[in-house]
Design a protein around this motif. Sequence first.
Motif, PDB file in Angstrom:
ATOM      1  N   GLY A  78       0.825  -1.205   0.000  1.00 44.06           N
ATOM      2  CA  GLY A  78       0.000   0.000   0.000  1.00 44.06           C
ATOM      3  C   GLY A  78       0.858   1.254   0.000  1.00 44.06           C
ATOM      4  O   GLY A  78       1.841   1.354   0.753  1.00 44.06           O
ATOM      5  N   ASP A  79       0.509   2.204  -0.864  1.00 41.22           N
ATOM      6  CA  ASP A  79       1.260   3.461  -0.913  1.00 41.22           C
ATOM      7  C   ASP A  79       1.099   4.228   0.397  1.00 41.22           C
ATOM      8  O   ASP A  79       0.150   4.016   1.158  1.00 41.22           O
ATOM      9  N   ALA A  80       2.046   5.124   0.639  1.00 39.99           N
ATOM     10  CA  ALA A  80       2.041   5.886   1.885  1.00 39.99           C
ATOM     11  C   ALA A  80       2.423   7.334   1.591  1.00 39.99           C
ATOM     12  O   ALA A  80       2.874   7.667   0.489  1.00 39.99           O
ATOM     13  N   GLU A  81       2.254   8.187   2.592  1.00 40.23           N
ATOM     14  CA  GLU A  81       2.665   9.580   2.465  1.00 40.23           C
ATOM     15  C   GLU A  81       2.933  10.150   3.845  1.00 40.23           C
ATOM     16  O   GLU A  81       2.437   9.636   4.859  1.00 40.23           O
ATOM     17  N   PHE A  82       3.753  11.180   3.871  1.00 40.41           N
ATOM     18  CA  PHE A  82       3.895  11.966   5.091  1.00 40.41           C
ATOM     19  C   PHE A  82       4.130  13.422   4.687  1.00 40.41           C
ATOM     20  O   PHE A  82       4.513  13.728   3.556  1.00 40.41           O
ATOM     21  N   VAL A  97       4.518  20.268   3.015  1.00 46.49           N
ATOM     22  CA  VAL A  97       4.722  19.605   1.732  1.00 46.49           C
ATOM     23  C   VAL A  97       4.555  18.096   1.939  1.00 46.49           C
ATOM     24  O   VAL A  97       4.940  17.558   2.982  1.00 46.49           O
ATOM     25  N   THR A  98       3.975  17.444   0.944  1.00 47.41           N
ATOM     26  CA  THR A  98       3.714  16.005   1.042  1.00 47.41           C
ATOM     27  C   THR A  98       4.779  15.219   0.297  1.00 47.41           C
ATOM     28  O   THR A  98       5.130  15.553  -0.844  1.00 47.41           O
ATOM     29  N   VAL A  99       5.274  14.179   0.924  1.00 46.82           N
ATOM     30  CA  VAL A  99       6.128  13.188   0.258  1.00 46.82           C
ATOM     31  C   VAL A  99       5.262  11.954   0.006  1.00 46.82           C
ATOM     32  O   VAL A  99       4.784  11.308   0.952  1.00 46.82           O
ATOM     33  N   ASN A 100       5.024  11.647  -1.272  1.00 46.02           N
ATOM     34  CA  ASN A 100       4.279  10.439  -1.629  1.00 46.02           C
ATOM     35  C   ASN A 100       5.258   9.283  -1.772  1.00 46.02           C
ATOM     36  O   ASN A 100       6.261   9.399  -2.483  1.00 46.02           O
ATOM     37  N   LEU A 101       4.958   8.184  -1.108  1.00 51.46           N
ATOM     38  CA  LEU A 101       5.813   6.994  -1.143  1.00 51.46           C
ATOM     39  C   LEU A 101       5.120   5.925  -1.977  1.00 51.46           C
ATOM     40  O   LEU A 101       4.092   5.374  -1.572  1.00 51.46           O
ATOM     41  N   ASP A 102       5.673   5.684  -3.158  1.00 51.50           N
ATOM     42  CA  ASP A 102       5.110   4.701  -4.093  1.00 51.50           C
ATOM     43  C   ASP A 102       5.737   3.344  -3.777  1.00 51.50           C
ATOM     44  O   ASP A 102       6.886   3.072  -4.138  1.00 51.50           O
ATOM     45  N   VAL A 103       4.962   2.495  -3.074  1.00 52.29           N
ATOM     46  CA  VAL A 103       5.469   1.188  -2.651  1.00 52.29           C
ATOM     47  C   VAL A 103       5.149   0.167  -3.736  1.00 52.29           C
ATOM     48  O   VAL A 103       3.975  -0.091  -4.044  1.00 52.29           O
TER      49      VAL A 103
END
Length: 299
Positions: A78-82, A97-103
């Motif tokens: 599942g993708d994540a963000e912080f 600012v959002t960091v999108n984590l493409d898992v």
Amino acid sequence: YSGATTAQVNEDAPLTLTLDDFSFSGANKAAITDVIIATLPRGSLLLDGVQVTKSQSIAEAKISAGKLVYQSLPNDAGDAEFKFLVKENGVLTADEVTVNLDVVAIDDDPVNTIATPFQMDENQTASVSGLSVADVDDASVTVTLGVDSGTLNIKTDVSGGVKASAVSGNGTNSVQISGLKTAVNATLSEASGEQFTPSGVSTVTLTMTSQAADGGGVDTDTTTINVRDVDEPPSVAVSDPNALSIAQGDALSVTLNVTDDSAVNPTAAVVSKPAWVTFDASSYKLTAPDTAVTNAEVG
């Protein structure tokens, strides 16, 4: 700072975050002194191996040294963000600012559980227990069980287990089982689900290989079965039973087959015989000349 950045990471693999993940230009990157974590992602942010907390400030030097790491949840694609804030030359920026984590999903290999080494007596059949296969990504698997000597038999009438059509090579030294994990494991966990019959006294290697139905990774494990020698009683048999019947006036010649698995040349003795019969203990042969003259002497 505005908008969002994206970082890609493989499932279960750690991702070391760099200043590039928090900056949109070289000028901004050079001005960063600290990053403040505004919200936390699915999974974990770790600084020097310790869980990062919300609103924690992380010095630029720590990020540049590769100390900030993202770790996804186990077996979770599942993708994540912080979200974060930045201090430029010690001054806090206003916008998060959002960091999108493409898992990226990775097909995990199956994992075997194999029987611990065990002992059994020769000329017996033993159940092989303690076998199972796990695969977090695939519902169906193929399991191959093999021995370097002897035969394996898979039970095909276990409740909820595999049927005969899902088993190939049954009764040989290499058996393949295919089907849903639930059915395969139901058979493997049955007390008599798989049985081994040795072909002699030896230490046998049992190999278990599992592969996902989609042709993914393979897991192979081995264990040993120590087949013990059992001292069995000696046996005596007549080579040609018809030779025991002779006519009056005929010579007698009967050879005995004497076997003992614990002796190369076992000792044999005749407990009772007619006086006119001779027994040679070295050749196990009963003989008599052709001089018997009465039925009583012939016996």
